[in-house]
Design a protein around this motif. Sequence first.
Motif, PDB file in Angstrom:
ATOM      1  N   ARG A  20     -35.956  28.117  23.749  1.00  0.00           N
ATOM      2  CA  ARG A  20     -36.317  26.950  24.465  1.00  0.00           C
ATOM      3  C   ARG A  20     -37.811  27.140  25.103  1.00  0.00           C
ATOM      4  NH1 ARG A  20     -32.190  25.329  22.151  1.00  0.00           N
ATOM      5  NH2 ARG A  20     -30.783  23.861  23.050  1.00  0.00           N
ATOM      6  N   TRP A 110     -25.095  16.501  23.673  1.00  0.00           N
ATOM      7  CA  TRP A 110     -25.274  17.512  24.991  1.00  0.00           C
ATOM      8  C   TRP A 110     -24.320  16.821  25.964  1.00  0.00           C
ATOM      9  CZ3 TRP A 110     -26.696  17.547  29.839  1.00  0.00           C
ATOM     10  CH2 TRP A 110     -26.535  18.645  30.743  1.00  0.00           C
ATOM     11  N   SER A 127     -27.197  23.619  24.986  1.00  0.00           N
ATOM     12  CA  SER A 127     -27.502  23.648  26.344  1.00  0.00           C
ATOM     13  C   SER A 127     -28.830  24.462  26.803  1.00  0.00           C
ATOM     14  CB  SER A 127     -26.685  24.160  27.351  1.00  0.00           C
ATOM     15  OG  SER A 127     -26.491  25.548  27.036  1.00  0.00           O
ATOM     16  N   LYS A 129     -29.160  27.480  27.394  1.00  0.00           N
ATOM     17  CA  LYS A 129     -28.969  28.598  28.340  1.00  0.00           C
ATOM     18  C   LYS A 129     -29.283  29.612  27.977  1.00  0.00           C
ATOM     19  CE  LYS A 129     -25.764  25.731  31.059  1.00  0.00           C
ATOM     20  NZ  LYS A 129     -24.556  25.534  31.616  1.00  0.00           N
ATOM     21  N   PRO A 144     -32.813  21.746  28.235  1.00  0.00           N
ATOM     22  CA  PRO A 144     -31.961  21.604  26.970  1.00  0.00           C
ATOM     23  C   PRO A 144     -32.364  21.248  25.649  1.00  0.00           C
ATOM     24  CG  PRO A 144     -31.218  20.220  28.721  1.00  0.00           C
ATOM     25  CD  PRO A 144     -32.308  20.989  29.163  1.00  0.00           C
TER      26      PRO A 144
END
Length: 165
Positions: A20, A110, A127, A129, A144
Amino acid sequence: MPHLWLIWLLFVTVYDIRQRRVPNWLVLVGAAFAIGVLAMNAQPFGVKWTEALMGSALGFGFLLLFYVVGLMGAGDVKFAGALGLWVGWHPLLPIWAMASLLALVHGALWLFLHRWPWFPQLALLLSGKPRGDDTTGLHKRARPIPYAAYLALAAAVWMVWGRQS
């Protein structure tokens, strides 16, 4: 040359989906390579210096607004600037539109999986994470949607199909 450009897009896509984030070195490699092919007059898409610089400024400047309001990461913005060096400013609108549609589908999926967690692994993948402990502070806010990955995918689609029309 287009094959090397596609490899760069693949690296950006994989890195952004997994982490990400898009690291500066990866953006700089793409930008330096774009400037190199422009200098050698070997640009695979027929983009000239003026159009490339306008594309870079437009790609960076437009997405910078989203960064300022906290909707996008800095790597997405810098990648858009490097992408503009490659494609110029003309194809940025269809590339943004396609990337935004992909991001919309990602976000809707999502939200759906967040409310009804039928597929917890897919929900976790969507997500963004961080895995494990985060001691570097790079993931202070959840991101996300890997927008640079979707920009890269849309640019690859543009290269293969969009330029033929």
